[in-house]
Design an enzyme around this catalytic site. Structure first.
Site, PDB file in Angstrom:
ATOM      1  N   CYS A 113       0.833  -1.198   0.000  1.00  0.00           N
ATOM      2  CA  CYS A 113       0.000   0.000   0.000  1.00  0.00           C
ATOM      3  C   CYS A 113       0.873   1.256   0.000  1.00  0.00           C
ATOM      4  O   CYS A 113       1.649   1.468  -0.924  1.00  0.00           O
ATOM      5  CB  CYS A 113      -0.982  -0.034   1.162  1.00  0.00           C
ATOM      6  SG  CYS A 113      -2.319   1.185   1.005  1.00  0.00           S
TER       7      CYS A 113
ATOM      8  N   HIS B 222      -3.839  -4.741  -0.945  1.00  0.00           N
ATOM      9  CA  HIS B 222      -3.594  -5.338   0.368  1.00  0.00           C
ATOM     10  C   HIS B 222      -3.654  -6.864   0.249  1.00  0.00           C
ATOM     11  O   HIS B 222      -4.744  -7.436   0.247  1.00  0.00           O
ATOM     12  CB  HIS B 222      -4.649  -4.876   1.377  1.00  0.00           C
ATOM     13  CG  HIS B 222      -4.501  -3.456   1.798  1.00  0.00           C
ATOM     14  ND1 HIS B 222      -3.734  -3.089   2.877  1.00  0.00           N
ATOM     15  CD2 HIS B 222      -5.008  -2.307   1.271  1.00  0.00           C
ATOM     16  CE1 HIS B 222      -3.783  -1.769   3.015  1.00  0.00           C
ATOM     17  NE2 HIS B 222      -4.547  -1.276   2.053  1.00  0.00           N
TER      18      HIS B 222
ATOM     19  N   GLU C 199      -3.022  -9.008   2.479  1.00  0.00           N
ATOM     20  CA  GLU C 199      -3.588  -9.575   3.713  1.00  0.00           C
ATOM     21  C   GLU C 199      -5.111  -9.516   3.740  1.00  0.00           C
ATOM     22  O   GLU C 199      -5.751 -10.173   4.560  1.00  0.00           O
ATOM     23  CB  GLU C 199      -2.999  -8.856   4.936  1.00  0.00           C
ATOM     24  CG  GLU C 199      -3.566  -7.479   5.235  1.00  0.00           C
ATOM     25  CD  GLU C 199      -2.992  -6.365   4.378  1.00  0.00           C
ATOM     26  OE1 GLU C 199      -3.332  -5.196   4.645  1.00  0.00           O
ATOM     27  OE2 GLU C 199      -2.211  -6.663   3.440  1.00  0.00           O
TER      28      GLU C 199
END
Length: 213
Positions: free
Chosen positions: A82, A193, A195
Site C-alpha cells: 500500500c 492489500h 492480507e
C-alpha cells in the site's frame, strides 16, 4: 529464519503479521528495533494513511536511513504494501507534494476528478474494493496466481512508474492504468492489500516467504 514487519507507527501491522503467520512456519515479528530488522531474513514495509505522515514517522523513528541502506544493498527480500509501495517512489502529489525514498523512478499521482467507466458511470475516489490485476511481466511472486485475479484496494493515489521493466502488475480504474505491482532486484511492492485479498493475497505472501531473488 525471521520475517520482520517494520513498525514505524503506520500501517496495518497486525493483519499483515497474521496473514504471514498463516502461510509460513517462520518466525514473524513486528518491530522497530534496528538490530532485529537487520537480523531478519525478510522484511515487510507496510503503510496506511497520508504519505507525509508515513515518511515523517519513518524519519521520526530513525528508520529511514536503515531502510535506505537495506534498499541500496538489496541484502534481503523486501515487500512493500500500500503506502509502503508509494514511499518507494521518487515523489508523491499527496499533501501538496512529498519527496519519497526514490528507490523506483516515477511518481505517485492522484486519480483525476470526475472519472467515469466505459458505461459513463462516475467512479468514486478513493478506489476502494476488489479489482483485477493484470500480470504485466512474469515474476516469482505471481506463481500459482491467475492473470487478472482480484485483489483488494483502498487508495486515492496511484503509482506511475517510468521504467516498464519494473512494472509487474497493472490495474485499470477508469482511464487510469495504475502500476500496482513493481519490482527491482530483491524488492517487490504492491498497492493492493494481500492480507485482505483472500486466497490470491495469501498465495502472494506465501510466494514472498519462499522467494530467492
Amino acid at each position: 529464519m525471521t520475517i520482520a514487519v517494520i513498525d514505524y507507527g503506520m500501517g496495518n501491522l497486525h493483519s499483515v503479521a497474521k496473514a504471514l503467520e498463516h502461510v509460513t512456519h517462520e518466525n514473524v515479528i513486528i518491530t522497530r528495533d534496528p538490530r532485529r530488522i537487520l537480523g531478519a531474513t525478510r522484511l515487510v514495509l507496510p503503510g496506511q494513511g497520508a504519505i507525509r505522515d508515513c515518511v515523517g514517522e519513518l524519519e521520526r523513528t530513525e528508520l529511514r536511513g536503515l531502510v535506505d541502506d537495506i534498499l541500496t544493498r538489496q541484502a534481503k527480500p523486501l515487500l512493500g504494501i500500500c503506502v509502503g509501495q508509494q514511499m518507494l517512489m521518487e515523489r508523491s502529489e499527496e499533501n501538496g507534494g512529498v519527496d519519497c525514498l526514490g528507490f523506483f523512478h516515477g511518481s505517485v499521482d492522484r486519480f483525476p476528478a470526475n472519472m467515469r467507466d466505459d458505461y459513463e458511470q462516475r467512479l468514486k475516489v478513493p478506489h476502494m474494493g476488489w479489482n483485477l490485476v493484470a500480470q504485466h511481466h512474469d515474476h516469482p511472486l505471481w506463481s500459482g496466481i491467475d492473470d487478472n485475479e482480484h485483489f483488494y484496494f483502498v487508495h486515492s493515489y496511484y503509482v506511475n512508474a517510468t521504467d516498464d521493466a519494473q512494472v509487474f502488475g497493472t490495474t485499470q480504474y477508469g482511464k487510469v492504468c495504475a502500476h500496482v505491482a513493481i519490482g527491482r532486484d530483491a524488492t517487490f511492492a504492491v498497492q493492493f492489500h494481500p492480507e485482505k485479498s483472500s486466497r490470491a493475497g495469501l498465495r502472494l505472501l506465501e510466494n514472498f516467504v519462499t522467494w530467492t531473488p
